[in-house]
Design a protein around this motif. Structure first.
Motif, PDB file in Angstrom:
ATOM      1  N   PHE A 118       0.827  -1.208   0.000  1.00  0.00           N
ATOM      2  CA  PHE A 118       0.000   0.000   0.000  1.00  0.00           C
ATOM      3  C   PHE A 118       0.861   1.258   0.000  1.00  0.00           C
ATOM      4  O   PHE A 118       0.638   2.191  -0.792  1.00  0.00           O
ATOM      5  CB  PHE A 118      -0.934  -0.005   1.206  1.00  0.00           C
ATOM      6  CG  PHE A 118      -1.494   1.340   1.550  1.00  0.00           C
ATOM      7  CD1 PHE A 118      -2.457   1.945   0.753  1.00  0.00           C
ATOM      8  CD2 PHE A 118      -1.031   2.021   2.668  1.00  0.00           C
ATOM      9  CE1 PHE A 118      -2.960   3.205   1.068  1.00  0.00           C
ATOM     10  CE2 PHE A 118      -1.525   3.272   2.991  1.00  0.00           C
ATOM     11  CZ  PHE A 118      -2.494   3.868   2.183  1.00  0.00           C
ATOM     12  N   LEU A 119       1.856   1.324   0.896  1.00  0.00           N
ATOM     13  CA  LEU A 119       2.682   2.522   0.985  1.00  0.00           C
ATOM     14  C   LEU A 119       3.493   2.745  -0.284  1.00  0.00           C
ATOM     15  O   LEU A 119       3.647   3.896  -0.742  1.00  0.00           O
ATOM     16  CB  LEU A 119       3.613   2.429   2.196  1.00  0.00           C
ATOM     17  CG  LEU A 119       2.930   2.473   3.568  1.00  0.00           C
ATOM     18  CD1 LEU A 119       3.949   2.268   4.682  1.00  0.00           C
ATOM     19  CD2 LEU A 119       2.179   3.786   3.768  1.00  0.00           C
ATOM     20  N   CYS A 120       4.006   1.674  -0.870  1.00  0.00           N
ATOM     21  CA  CYS A 120       4.749   1.815  -2.124  1.00  0.00           C
ATOM     22  C   CYS A 120       3.826   2.276  -3.250  1.00  0.00           C
ATOM     23  O   CYS A 120       4.214   3.092  -4.093  1.00  0.00           O
ATOM     24  CB  CYS A 120       5.421   0.496  -2.488  1.00  0.00           C
ATOM     25  SG  CYS A 120       6.790   0.052  -1.397  1.00  0.00           S
ATOM     26  N   THR A 121       2.608   1.753  -3.267  1.00  0.00           N
ATOM     27  CA  THR A 121       1.630   2.188  -4.267  1.00  0.00           C
ATOM     28  C   THR A 121       1.328   3.665  -4.117  1.00  0.00           C
ATOM     29  O   THR A 121       1.316   4.424  -5.096  1.00  0.00           O
ATOM     30  CB  THR A 121       0.333   1.370  -4.122  1.00  0.00           C
ATOM     31  OG1 THR A 121       0.624  -0.017  -4.316  1.00  0.00           O
ATOM     32  CG2 THR A 121      -0.710   1.816  -5.135  1.00  0.00           C
ATOM     33  N   LYS A 122       1.069   4.080  -2.878  1.00  0.00           N
ATOM     34  CA  LYS A 122       0.738   5.478  -2.612  1.00  0.00           C
ATOM     35  C   LYS A 122       1.842   6.411  -3.102  1.00  0.00           C
ATOM     36  O   LYS A 122       1.564   7.458  -3.710  1.00  0.00           O
ATOM     37  CB  LYS A 122       0.507   5.648  -1.109  1.00  0.00           C
ATOM     38  CG  LYS A 122       0.076   7.046  -0.692  1.00  0.00           C
ATOM     39  CD  LYS A 122      -0.166   7.084   0.816  1.00  0.00           C
ATOM     40  CE  LYS A 122      -0.564   8.492   1.280  1.00  0.00           C
ATOM     41  NZ  LYS A 122      -0.778   8.535   2.759  1.00  0.00           N
ATOM     42  N   ALA A 123       3.100   6.028  -2.857  1.00  0.00           N
ATOM     43  CA  ALA A 123       4.220   6.861  -3.290  1.00  0.00           C
ATOM     44  C   ALA A 123       4.401   6.830  -4.803  1.00  0.00           C
ATOM     45  O   ALA A 123       4.724   7.850  -5.421  1.00  0.00           O
ATOM     46  CB  ALA A 123       5.502   6.395  -2.604  1.00  0.00           C
ATOM     47  N   ALA A 124       4.189   5.667  -5.407  1.00  0.00           N
ATOM     48  CA  ALA A 124       4.457   5.517  -6.844  1.00  0.00           C
ATOM     49  C   ALA A 124       3.405   6.191  -7.708  1.00  0.00           C
ATOM     50  O   ALA A 124       3.727   6.796  -8.741  1.00  0.00           O
ATOM     51  CB  ALA A 124       4.548   4.040  -7.196  1.00  0.00           C
ATOM     52  N   VAL A 125       2.126   6.091  -7.325  1.00  0.00           N
ATOM     53  CA  VAL A 125       1.089   6.572  -8.235  1.00  0.00           C
ATOM     54  C   VAL A 125       1.094   8.086  -8.361  1.00  0.00           C
ATOM     55  O   VAL A 125       0.610   8.627  -9.370  1.00  0.00           O
ATOM     56  CB  VAL A 125      -0.318   6.065  -7.845  1.00  0.00           C
ATOM     57  CG1 VAL A 125      -0.396   4.554  -7.984  1.00  0.00           C
ATOM     58  CG2 VAL A 125      -0.730   6.521  -6.454  1.00  0.00           C
ATOM     59  N   ARG A 126       1.648   8.795  -7.403  1.00  0.00           N
ATOM     60  CA  ARG A 126       1.741  10.253  -7.569  1.00  0.00           C
ATOM     61  C   ARG A 126       2.560  10.594  -8.812  1.00  0.00           C
ATOM     62  O   ARG A 126       2.229  11.536  -9.536  1.00  0.00           O
ATOM     63  CB  ARG A 126       2.369  10.887  -6.322  1.00  0.00           C
ATOM     64  CG  ARG A 126       1.488  10.807  -5.083  1.00  0.00           C
ATOM     65  CD  ARG A 126       2.072  11.592  -3.928  1.00  0.00           C
ATOM     66  NE  ARG A 126       3.368  11.066  -3.494  1.00  0.00           N
ATOM     67  CZ  ARG A 126       4.530  11.670  -3.730  1.00  0.00           C
ATOM     68  NH1 ARG A 126       4.578  12.803  -4.390  1.00  0.00           N
ATOM     69  NH2 ARG A 126       5.650  11.120  -3.293  1.00  0.00           N
TER      70      ARG A 126
END
Length: 259
Positions: A118-126
């Motif tokens: 989840f945290l990696c997704t949150k950072a990547a999708v920006r």
């Protein structure tokens, strides 16, 4: 080259499946962010990529620490100017019967696999949303679909990863971002080798029986999935050109699980 010029962040890339994926991506022309809590392992993966003529950046990343995840992801995007692919691969395995499973160990497994994804997704999708493109690849497992004794934390986490990917397939669609899950069977990494004596102990059987009956008994050929099997699946998903393939899980398991 299938991934020429793409920038990919691979977590847990200091060894095992993550390293194999990073090396396969680099071979196909990608620029790599090699993330791991094991900085020496990450640096060794970078060394191997660079010695083969590729480019990579070692990133110290604890995937359960939002600040470290965000900072490392931003560093990678700044270094190479973009972020095209996330492979959320970091994980651990701890096995116990439920009645003996320490709650802190259960939380640790779920946090690394699921909260980390989840945290990696949150950072990547920006970065991906701003560019209007991207591929999210999650490392699931046959245990994203199946259950096994002693693995309550791992099975729960991997089912959760599948749900997260399906949500991201829907949320990401308007931004050109795809999300899929690789579901390997047993790959003979240190993570799996560690399980063999643990399961033999907890199940009261020999290590040979764990391998033959528990790990490989449901495959069609009694074979382990290889690192290259998983890495080439990741290359395929990273390079797929449309939203025709999103929200899916691909079982790479010698028939262990068929969905």
């Amino acid at each position: 080259m299938k991934l020429e010029g793409q920038v990919a962040l691979v977590t847990g890339a200091g060894s095992g499946i993550g390293r194999a994926i990073a090396l396969a991506f680099a071979h196909e022309g990608a620029l790599l962010g090699v993330a791991d809590v094991d900085t020496a392992g990450a640096q060794e993966t970078v060394r191997q990529i660079e010695s083969a003529g590729g480019q990579a950046l070692a990133l110290d990343m604890d995937v359960t620490d939002e600040g470290k995840v965000t900072d490392a992801t931003d560093r990678l995007a700044e270094r190479f100017g973009r972020l095209d692919v996330l492979v959320a691969n970091a994980g651990i395995q701890i096995v116990h019967p439920v009645e003996d499973f320490p709650a802190d160990e259960f939380r640790r497994v779920v946090d690394i696999h699921l909260t980390g994804a989840f945290l990696c997704t949150k950072a990547a999708v920006r970065h991906m949303y701003a560019a209007g493109r991207g591929s999210l690849i999650y490392m699931g497992s046959v245990h994203s679909h199946e259950a096994s004794p002693l693995k309550s934390a791992y099975v729960a986490a991997k089912h959760g990863v599948l749900g997260l990917a399906r949500v991201m397939a829907k949320e990401g669609a308007d931004h050109g971002v795809r999300a899929n899950v690789i579901c390997p069977g047993f790959v003979k990494t240190p993570l799996v080798e560690k399980q063999i004596p643990e399961q033999a102990r907890d199940l009261g059987i020999s290590e040979e029986e764990v391998v033959r009956n528990v790990m490989l008994g449901r495959t069609v050929d009694g074979e382990f999935t290889t690192l290259d099997d998983v890495a080439q699946t990741a290359v395929f998903l990273a390079g797929f050109g449309s939203n025709a393939l999103t929200g899916q899980s691909i079982n790479v398991s010698h028939g262990w699980s068929m969905k």
